[in-house]
Write a protein that holds these residues in place. Structure first.
Motif, mmCIF file in Angstrom:
data_model
loop_
_atom_site.group_PDB
_atom_site.id
_atom_site.type_symbol
_atom_site.label_atom_id
_atom_site.label_comp_id
_atom_site.label_asym_id
_atom_site.label_seq_id
_atom_site.Cartn_x
_atom_site.Cartn_y
_atom_site.Cartn_z
ATOM 1 N N ILE A 92 0.835 -1.205 0.000
ATOM 2 C CA ILE A 92 0.000 0.000 0.000
ATOM 3 C C ILE A 92 0.872 1.259 0.000
ATOM 4 C CG2 ILE A 92 -1.677 1.325 1.347
ATOM 5 C CD1 ILE A 92 -2.783 -1.379 2.350
ATOM 6 N N LEU A 93 1.948 1.244 0.800
ATOM 7 C CA LEU A 93 2.849 2.397 0.848
ATOM 8 C C LEU A 93 3.506 2.638 -0.508
ATOM 9 C CD1 LEU A 93 4.259 4.572 2.583
ATOM 10 C CD2 LEU A 93 6.028 2.871 3.100
ATOM 11 N N ARG A 150 0.840 4.151 -2.877
ATOM 12 C CA ARG A 150 0.528 5.552 -2.602
ATOM 13 C C ARG A 150 1.641 6.485 -3.050
ATOM 14 N NH1 ARG A 150 -2.051 5.130 3.552
ATOM 15 N NH2 ARG A 150 -4.129 4.392 2.916
ATOM 16 N N ARG A 151 2.879 6.064 -2.842
ATOM 17 C CA ARG A 151 4.024 6.908 -3.200
ATOM 18 C C ARG A 151 4.383 6.793 -4.672
ATOM 19 N NH1 ARG A 151 8.698 4.987 -0.849
ATOM 20 N NH2 ARG A 151 9.695 7.036 -0.697
ATOM 21 N N LYS A 152 3.908 5.706 -5.311
ATOM 22 C CA LYS A 152 4.333 5.373 -6.674
ATOM 23 C C LYS A 152 5.858 5.334 -6.741
ATOM 24 C CE LYS A 152 0.234 5.106 -8.546
ATOM 25 N NZ LYS A 152 -0.532 5.207 -7.295
#
Length: 283
Positions: A33-34, A37-39
Motif C-alpha cells: 500500500i505504501l 501511494r508513493r508510486k
C-alpha cells in the motif's frame, strides 16, 4: 500419529496458529500500500525482497510437502517417532502460499515504480543462484533412495538461512540513510506479532504432548520466529527511537532525486512570467 490430550489446548493451538497466520499475512500489505501511494519504492531495499522470495518459496515447498505428502509424513514419523504429531499445520501452508504471492507483487512494484538508482546487488543475485543450484544437486542425490524428508529439510534450512540474512540489507540501508522513510513500520509490527504467535503455537503443542520433540523436528519454524522477533525489534528501535520522524536523505549512490515539482505560472500585469521554485522532494 499422536492425538491431542486436551481439547482446550487443541483449540488454543488452532487459534494461536491462525492469529499468527493473520498477522504474518497482513504484514505483506502495508508495504504494498505504501509503495502504491508513493508510486515509488525508494527506501525499500531490493535485496530484502529478492532474498524474501527465495525464503518464501522454500518455506512453501517445505510446508506443502510435509502437510500433503503421506510418504514424507511416514518418513518423518519413522525418524522422530510415531507418537509424535506432524509439526506443520494448515495455517503454515496458507501463510507460505500467501506470502509468496505478496512478495511477487512487491517485485512487480519494484519493476514498475520510481526507484532512482537502486538496484539488486550482485551479492544477493549470487546468493540466490548458488542456493537453487544446491537444491538441484540435492534433489538428484536424493532421487535414487527417495530420501524426500532429507530434501525438504534442505528447503527448511534454506528458508531459515534466508530469514537470517534477508533483513540485514534493509537494516543497513536504514542505518546509512538515518531514516526508515519508505519502509513500512506497520509491516514490522505485524511481522513481530506473527513471530510471537508462531512460537506460542509450537509451545502449546509441546505442553499438550509433554514433549519438546516438535521443536527439534521443525527447528526451522522455531528459528524463523526468533529471528523475525529479533530483527523486528531492531527495526522498531530504528523507527521509534533512533530515527524517529526523520525523512530519508539518500545519497546519489542509493538513488536519484525524487520527482521535482514544477513551478506554477503566476500572472503579472500585461504578461505571464514563470517563477522558479526550489525543488521539493515528494515523500
Amino acid at each position: 500419529m499422536a492425538s491431542w490430550n486436551s481439547i482446550p489446548l487443541q483449540v488454543l493451538y488452532e487459534a494461536v496458529g491462525w492469529l499468527g497466520f493473520i498477522s504474518w499475512a497482513l504484514a505483506g500489505y502495508p508495504q504494498i500500500i505504501l509503495n502504491f501511494r508513493r508510486k515509488s519504492v525508494v527506501g525499500l531495499n531490493f535485496d530484502f525482497e529478492l532474498l524474501n522470495l527465495t525464503k518464501h518459496s522454500s518455506y512453501l515447498i517445505y510446508n506443502a510437502s510435509l502437510y500433503f505428502s503421506s510418504a514424507i509424513q511416514k518418513q518423518y514419523l519413522q525418524k522422530y517417532g510415531f507418537e509424535q504429531m506432524i509439526p506443520v499445520a494448515a495455517n503454515d501452508v496458507a501463510f507460505s502460499t500467501h506470502a509468496f504471492i505478496l512478495t511477487l507483487i512487491v517485485l512487480c512494484q519494484i519493476a514498475s515504480y520510481e526507484r532512482g538508482t537502486q538496484r539488486f546487488s550482485k551479492y544477493a543475485v549470487g546468493i540466490v543462484c548458488v542456493v537453487w543450484f544446491c537444491v538441484a544437486v540435492c534433489f538428484f542425490i536424493a532421487l535414487p533412495n527417495h530420501s524426500w524428508l532429507w530434501v525438504i529439510s534442505i528447503f527448511n534450512s534454506i528458508q531459515v538461512c534466508m530469514t537470517f540474512i534477508k533483513y540485514f540489507p534493509q537494516a543497513l540501508m536504514n542505518f546509512m540513510r538515518k531514516s526508515t522513510d519508505g519502509f513500512s513500520i506497520g509491516a514490522i509490527l505485524l511481522d513481530f506479532s506473527g513471530g510471537v504467535f508462531n512460537y506460542s503455537q509450537m509451545a502449546v503443542q509441546s505442553i499438550d504432548q509433554g514433549s519438546w520433540v516438535n521443536f527439534s523436528g521443525n527447528i526451522g519454524k522455531v528459528l524463523i520466529s526468533l529471528v523475525s522477533i529479533f530483527y523486528d525489534s531492531v527495526f522498531m528501535l530504528q523507527h521509534y527511537v533512533l530515527y524517529c520522524g526523520k525523512k530519508g536523505v539518500i545519497s546519489d549512490k542509493l538513488r536519484e532525486p525524487l520527482i521535482s515539482q514544477i513551478p506554477r505560472d503566476e500572472q503579472m500585469k500585461g504578461s505571464v512570467s514563470v517563477k522558479s521554485r526550489d525543488e521539493e522532494e515528494e515523500v
